[in-house]
Scaffold this active site. Structure first.
Site, short mmCIF file in Angstrom:
data_model
loop_
_atom_site.label_atom_id
_atom_site.label_comp_id
_atom_site.label_asym_id
_atom_site.label_seq_id
_atom_site.Cartn_x
_atom_site.Cartn_y
_atom_site.Cartn_z
N SER B 103 -1.80 -2.37 -7.93
CA SER B 103 -3.10 -1.70 -8.12
C SER B 103 -4.08 -2.68 -8.73
CB SER B 103 -2.88 -0.46 -8.99
OG SER B 103 -3.95 0.45 -8.87
N GLU B 226 -2.36 -1.44 0.63
CA GLU B 226 -2.19 -0.01 0.32
C GLU B 226 -3.44 0.43 -0.43
OE1 GLU B 226 -1.82 1.48 -2.97
OE2 GLU B 226 -2.08 -0.42 -4.02
N HIS B 296 0.76 3.71 -4.11
CA HIS B 296 0.74 4.62 -5.27
C HIS B 296 1.67 5.79 -5.00
CE1 HIS B 296 -2.67 2.10 -6.27
NE2 HIS B 296 -2.76 2.67 -7.45
#
Lengths: 326, 326
Positions: B103, B226, B296
Site C-alpha cells: 500500500s 493492486e 488489500h
C-alpha cells in the site's frame, strides 16, 4: 447572441432534466443552441463509444460555432487522447470557436496547449452550469467561495463571465483572498506574475497527463487547480507529485480553486485542506494563492487556458488579467 | 524463529486491538517482536510527524532485525521521500533485514529499487495481516481471490508465505488464472517472462512516483498492480496513464492483483473491471495476467520487489519464480 454547439465528449448525460434546463437557459439568454446528434448517446458509462465521442468532437470543431460547450464532465477523454482531432480543433479556435469546459475536459485543454498552442476556456458545462435548478443548487461543496446565488438557476457571476467571453469583452477576473494568503505573501504583493501562461484545471486530470505525450511542460506559468471528491491527503499527494516532479517550482504562481465534496474523519485529527496548503507553502518558494472561484461549484469564472496573464494582488484582492482579446 | 521489528512509517495506528492481536500472533508464531517506540505515535492522521516517522524508519534499518514490518499503510511516505535513509536501508538489506509492506509502502519499495537497487518484500502489515480477528476477516473485497480461510485469524496462505520468506526457503508463488486470461494469451503460454525484474505494488502509489526522482524506470520487467477503493474508471485512467507514458509497453508482463472495495453504480451500465482489463488488452501487446493473490485482501502472497523472476503459465496455473535466495 452566440451560436453555441453542445456536445458530449466524456460521460453519458444521465440527468436529462438538467440538460434540458441548460439548453433552454442558453436559448433564453438569446443564444442559438445547436445540440450534437450524439449529445445524449449512452454506452457503458460514456456518452457513446470512443468513436462516437471522437466524431462528436470533430463535429464541434467543424460547427463554426462561437462556443463549443461540453454537456458535462465525467470520464472518457483519457481513452481517446491519441485520436482527438487537435489540428481541426486548433483551426476552429483560429476561426473564432471558443471551446469551454472543465473537469474531464482538462486533458483536452492541456493537450491542445501542447499539440497546437491553442487557447481554450475553463468554464461551465451545460448540465451543472446552465442546468442548475431554479430552486437554487444545493450541491455546494465544503468551505468554498462557490455559493449559488439566492435567486435559483445558474450562478450570476458564471453567467456574467460567460457573456463577457462570448462578447469578447472578457479581460480578466478577480476574487477576495483569505487573510492567510496575504500573510503567506510576506509583502510580495503587487504584480506577482507577468505575462505568464495560464494553465491547469482539475488536479487529478492535470496529474493524469504527467509523463505522457500530452503534458504541456509549461515554464514560468500560472498553474490553477481544483478538484472534487478527493480527501485532502489525496490532494496533498497529488500536489507533492507535482512538486517532486519539479513542476511547481518552475511556475510563477500556483492558484488553488475550490476543492469540494470530501469528508474529513475523526482519524484525521486536525489534518485538513488548510494544513495541506500550509505544508505546500512550507516546501515551495513560488507563491500560492487560494480561493479562486473555479471548480465543481456554481460560482465559476471563465479562464483562458494557454493565454499569458498578469496576476496582481492589491490589498485583499487578486486579479488575473489577460487583456482584451478580440 | 525471527527477530521482527514493527514500526509505523505512514498512517497512525487507530485500531490498537488489531495491532495488539498482530503482535501477539507474531509472538505466538515464535518470533521475537520488537516494537518501535513510536509505533503507536499519532500526529494529525500520521503515526507521528515527519521527523518521528523518519526516525522510526532509521531505527528499523538499524535494528539488525530479520524482518522490518510496517504496522499499517495509510498515507505519509510521500511527504518524506526526500529524507528517507535509503542507504541505511540498503545496508540493512545487505545484512539480511527484509523490509515487508504494501500500500503506502510501495513508494519506498520502488524508491529503494531506484536509489539503491535493493530488494524488499511486498507483503502484509501487522494490523490487517497478522491482526485479523479470530472470527475471520469480513473485509473481503469484490470478486477477489482473497477469501479469508474459514478458521479465522490471519490467512494461512499469507502465513505460509511469510514463513517461507523468513526461513529463506521462498522460491516463488503461483495461482489459478481465470479462463479469460488463457484465452487472451492466444497460445503464448509457457515461459512468458524470463529473468525479468519484478516491481509494482499499489497502483495509485506506483503512479504517484511517475515524473519524480524515485521512479524506477524498469524495462523488461514484470509489473504487478493492486488497489483498493478505486472505481474501475479510475483504475483504467491510471492504467492508461502508464500506457501513454510508455511504461506498460516496456514490460515483459503485467500482472493484476486484487482490486477491491469499490462500488459500481447503475450509471456504469455494464462498465466493469473486466471491461477495463479487456480494454487494456486491446491496446497492449504485452500479456496481462490477472488474479494474483495480492492486494488489500487477507490472502496475500509475498513478492520480492526488485528481484528478477521467471513467469510460467502451465494450463490454468501461473507461477512466478525467483529461485532460492539464501
Amino acid at each position: 447572441m452566440a451560436h453555441v454547439y453542445v456536445y458530449s465528449p466524456s460521460g453519458a448525460v444521465r440527468d436529462r432534466a438538467a440538460f434540458k434546463r441548460g439548453v433552454a437557459r442558453l436559448k433564453a439568454l438569446g443564444h442559438e443552441v445547436e445540440v450534437d446528434p450524439s449529445a445524449l448517446a449512452s454506452w457503458q458509462r460514456f456518452a457513446g463509444d470512443d468513436d462516437t465521442r471522437l466524431a462528436a468532437i470533430g463535429r464541434a470543431a467543424a460547427s463554426g460555432a462561437d462556443v463549443a460547450l461540453i454537456s458535462r464532465g465525467g470520464y472518457g477523454l483519457t481513452r481517446i487522447l491519441e485520436q482527438i482531432p487537435y489540428k481541426a480543433m486548433a483551426r476552429a479556435i483560429e476561426r473564432g470557436t471558443r471551446f469551454v469546459g472543465f473537469s474531464d475536459f482538462t486533458v483536452v485543454q492541456l493537450a491542445l496547449m501542447k499539440k497546437a498552442g491553442a487557447v481554450t476556456w475553463a468554464g461551465p458545462a451545460v448540465c451543472e452550469g446552465f442546468g442548475a435548478t431554479d430552486a437554487g443548487d444545493a450541491a455546494e461543496g465544503h468551505g468554498g467561495l462557490g455559493s449559488a446565488n439566492g435567486q435559483g438557476g445558474p450562478d450570476e457571476i458564471m453567467l456574467a463571465c460567460f457573456d463577457d467571453m462570448v462578447s469578447g469583452s472578457s479581460e480578466g477576473t478577480g476574487w477576495r483572498l483569505p487573510a492567510a494568503d496575504i500573510a503567506a505573501l510576506n509583502g510580495k504583493d503587487g504584480l506577482v506574475a507577468r505575462q505568464a501562461p495560464l494553465w491547469g484545471g482539475n488536479l487529478a486530470m492535470v496529474l493524469s497527463l504527467l509523463g505522457t505525450p500530452w503534458w504541456p511542460e509549461v515554464k514560468g506559468g500560472v498553474l490553477f487547480l481544483e478538484d472534487v471528491g478527493e480527501h485532502p491527503y489525496r490532494i496533498e499527494r497529488m500536489l507533492l507529485q507535482l512538486l517532486h516532479a519539479g513542476v511547481l517550482a518552475r511556475q510563477k504562481l500556483i492558484v488553488l480553486g475550490q476543492f469540494t465534496e470530501y469528508s474529513l474523519s475523526v482519524h484525521d485529527k486536525g489534518y485538513s485542506l488548510a494544513k495541506v496548503v500550509a505544508e505546500l507553502r512550507s516546501r515551495l518558494k513560488v507563491p500560492v494563492l487560494t480561493g479562486l472561484p473555479f471548480g465543481h461549484v456554481p460560482t465559476k469564472v471563465l479562464l483562458p487556458v494557454g493565454l499569458p496573464v498578469d496576476v496582481l494582488v492589491e490589498g485583499r484582492e487578486a486579479l488575473v488579467l489577460w487583456g482584451h482579446q478580440h
